[in-house]
Design a protein around this motif. Structure first.
Motif, short mmCIF file in Angstrom:
data_model
loop_
_atom_site.label_atom_id
_atom_site.label_comp_id
_atom_site.label_asym_id
_atom_site.label_seq_id
_atom_site.Cartn_x
_atom_site.Cartn_y
_atom_site.Cartn_z
N VAL A 150 7.65 -5.41 2.10
CA VAL A 150 7.81 -4.01 2.50
C VAL A 150 7.02 -3.10 1.56
CG1 VAL A 150 9.42 -2.10 2.76
CG2 VAL A 150 10.05 -4.37 3.59
N GLY A 151 6.13 -2.30 2.14
CA GLY A 151 5.36 -1.34 1.36
C GLY A 151 5.39 0.04 1.96
N ALA A 152 6.13 0.21 3.04
CA ALA A 152 6.28 1.52 3.69
C ALA A 152 7.75 1.90 3.61
CB ALA A 152 5.81 1.46 5.14
N SER A 177 1.38 -1.13 -4.01
CA SER A 177 1.86 -1.10 -5.39
C SER A 177 3.31 -1.57 -5.47
CB SER A 177 1.78 0.30 -5.98
OG SER A 177 0.47 0.62 -6.36
N PHE A 178 4.07 -1.35 -4.40
CA PHE A 178 5.49 -1.67 -4.43
C PHE A 178 5.83 -2.94 -3.66
CE2 PHE A 178 5.31 3.14 -4.53
CZ PHE A 178 5.25 3.18 -5.92
N SER A 179 4.91 -3.39 -2.82
CA SER A 179 5.14 -4.69 -2.16
C SER A 179 4.80 -5.83 -3.11
CB SER A 179 4.32 -4.79 -0.87
OG SER A 179 2.94 -4.62 -1.09
N ALA A 180 3.76 -5.68 -3.92
CA ALA A 180 3.34 -6.75 -4.83
C ALA A 180 4.41 -7.15 -5.84
CB ALA A 180 2.04 -6.37 -5.54
N PRO A 181 5.04 -6.20 -6.55
CA PRO A 181 6.02 -6.63 -7.54
C PRO A 181 7.24 -7.31 -6.93
CG PRO A 181 6.02 -4.23 -7.32
CD PRO A 181 4.81 -4.74 -6.60
N GLN A 182 7.59 -6.96 -5.70
CA GLN A 182 8.67 -7.69 -5.05
C GLN A 182 8.32 -9.18 -4.96
OE1 GLN A 182 10.39 -5.80 -1.38
NE2 GLN A 182 8.78 -4.30 -1.77
N ILE A 183 7.06 -9.44 -4.59
CA ILE A 183 6.61 -10.83 -4.48
C ILE A 183 6.50 -11.48 -5.85
CG2 ILE A 183 4.68 -12.30 -3.78
CD1 ILE A 183 6.31 -11.27 -1.44
#
Length: 554
Positions: free
Chosen positions: A383-385, A403-409
């Protein structure tokens, strides 16, 4: 070990000072060799932490002269010209140096001098002041935020079945994640990092831009990014790997977008490697720069996005080949003229992450692939939106961007690796991709889609769990490299050398590719160049004992 780590870190801190006192251009100088080194591959803890050595050993990655620090005599000779050595670089075998024209002329006469990266200076910060260009660049990274109801982080975690791993006790303990970003403002205050601070799990930090020793007085993009991994405030937000340890590095200059940030990324990645980081999260990307550097000599083109041309991509390649799992945002240019991924998201072995909506559909802001070498990118997505992130006030907001989907992964990769520590970094990437909701039909928008940790565990058990009976004699047989290209090598323990063995190569479905009986040497090589990409097995049988090892053919 404490002393060794201190010595390793100190190699990065030569000429500590404040970046804004710069009076001359900075160059990334390259050296011809590492001749007369006092280090040896047989004594790696003299220049790497034990954790870093162990990470390589676990993945059968050899320690080479590339891991050696640069020749200290070369650095001293440079300082004798009056120039300042800012940071040395092991991987590039050079140093970031601040020098006047006259000093640079002297350096070029030194016998070990090889050249200058880009043949140009990478920064002259005194000629750049804050302005609109940097504001635009920051907005591209940050997107917009808005207040949301607390507790909604559960929705983004549920898409990846993160709770299943957390309930099993895999929450990131003993995993070390390095975050490279623009700053972590309020990270020493916000409530959702209280547990992290109390347990002293921020094990290292450094500001590679201001070099003022403070990572909490600059930007807050890193804070938002980190919250999706490390945040822990039940009822408000819980990150994907909230029990992990962290190394926090400022590599982004908030006063300008320049090639210098690719250099600081390199320096931070080297430090993360020395420290023994398992995962690097980089919610950053580089394509074009501010007006000061707006020329073909600096700006990248799509042709440069081949995973091996830009400075930062070459740095990321080094990091992955040291056994670090590098996670990078695809970029937020899906709606722009430049719609493609940036660097280092273009690297083959980097886990590149795109952005989805909450229904797992493609979010149009997300940069697309393939890279310039026509490799499919991104690899996976999250999720990035409307991602739930921690904010400066200690609560939750929503953010938009890869920027916020990558750190979740990055956090998901860390807890999966924690659960299955015998996997290599590249095997973790393989498993996450195969567990994605688009695994059957991957594309250049979301790659293999949103990973599912329940499926990922099943894949590991089915494809990487030991098969057959593993006897005491065979447990020390080592297969490398993995993933493989032209061949794999079985390193045979001394107790088995000279024994007759049956060695077979099999497809993942059990079909025999090759089988032969041989007397075991110290190294037994199996050709794999003719194989198609995929999973293969090598089964070795000695007397009544048998062991099966799996590897990936690229």
């Amino acid at each position: 070990m404490k002393k060794t780590l201190l010595l390793t870190v100190l190699t990065f801190l030569i000429a500590e000072g404040v970046v804004f006192s710069q009076s001359n251009p900075r160059y990334l100088l390259l050296f011809k060799d590492k001749s007369n080194s006092t280090y040896s591959v047989d004594k790696p803890t003299e220049f790497l932490s034990q954790r870093s050595v162990d990470r390589r050993k676990k993945q059968n990655i050899a320690i080479t002269t590339n891991d050696f620090p640069v020749n200290q005599g070369y650095l001293f000779a440079i300082t004798q010209t009056g120039a300042k050595v800012i940071y040395p670089s092991r991987w590039f075998n050079g140093a970031l140096v601040e020098a006047s024209d006259a000093q640079l002329a002297q350096i070029k006469t030194l016998p070990f001098y090889k050249g200058i990266e880009l043949n140009l200076p990478v920064a002259n910060i005194t000629s750049k002041s804050p302005g609109i260009a940097r504001t635009d660049a920051t907005n591209r990274k940050l997107g917009t935020t808005e207040d949301v109801d607390y507790g909604k982080m559960n929705a983004q975690l549920a898409l990846m079945e993160v709770a299943d791993m957390h309930k099993k006790g895999f929450q990131g303990e003993n995993m070390l994640i390095a975050i490279l970003d623009n700053g972590f403002a309020k990270g020493d205050e916000v409530a959702y990092f209280k547990q992290l601070r109390d347990e002293k799990r921020i094990v290292d930090s450094h500001d590679f831009v201001a070099r003022d020793g403070n990572i909490y007085n600059d930007g807050f993009h890193g804070l938002n990014v980190m919250s999706t991994i490390a945040g822990y405030l039940p009822g408000t937000l819980v990150g994907t790997a909230f029990k992990a340890s962290f190394a926090l590095y400022v590599t982004e200059n908030n006063f300008g977008e320049s090639p210098y940030e690719e250099i600081t990324w390199l320096m931070a990645a080297e430090r993360a490697d020395s420290l023994g980081a398992d995962v690097i999260n980089s919610s950053l990307g580089y394509t074009t720069f501010d007006d000061e550097f707006d020329s073909p000599a600096y700006n990248h083109t799509y042709k440069d996005m081949d995973g091996k041309t830009t400075i930062v991509s070459r740095a990321a390649r080094y990091a992955t080949r040291k056994g670090i799992l590098v996670v990078n945002s695809a970029g937020n240019d899906g709606n722009d003229t430049w719609k493609y991924i940036g660097a280092p998201a273009d690297v083959d072995s980097v886990l590149t992450v795109g952005a989805t909506n909450y229904d797992r559909s493609y979010s149009s802001l997300s940069s697309v692939g393939p890279n310039a070498a026509q490799q499919q990118k991104p690899d996976v997505a999250a999720v990035g939106a409307g991602t739930i992130i921690g904010d400066l006030g200690g609560g939750a907001s929503s953010g938009y961007g890869t920027s916020f989907s990558a750190p979740q992964i990055a956090g998901v990769a860390a807890i999966l690796w924690q659960a299955f520590p015998n996997l290599t970094a590249q095997q973790v990437i393989y498993v996450l991709k195969k567990s994605g909701h688009l695994a059957a039909t991957p594309d250049n928008f979301l790659g293999y889609g949103v990973p599912n940790l329940v499926k990922a565990q099943e894949i590991v058990q089915n494809e990487f769990a030991p098969l057959g009976t593993e006897g005491e004699l065979l447990r020390d047989v080592i297969l490398s490299p993995n993933p493989a290209q032209d061949e794999v090598t079985l390193t045979i323990p001394q107790t088995l050398i000279g024994k007759m063995a049956k060695v077979g190569l099999y497809a993942a479905n059990g079909a025999t590719m090759h089988s032969a009986t041989t007397r075991l040497p110290a190294k037994h090589t199996v050709a794999t160049g003719q194989l198609a990409s995929g999973i293969y097995l090598i089964r070795i049988k000695v007397d009544n004992q048998e062991r099966t090892l799996k590897f990936i053919k690229r």
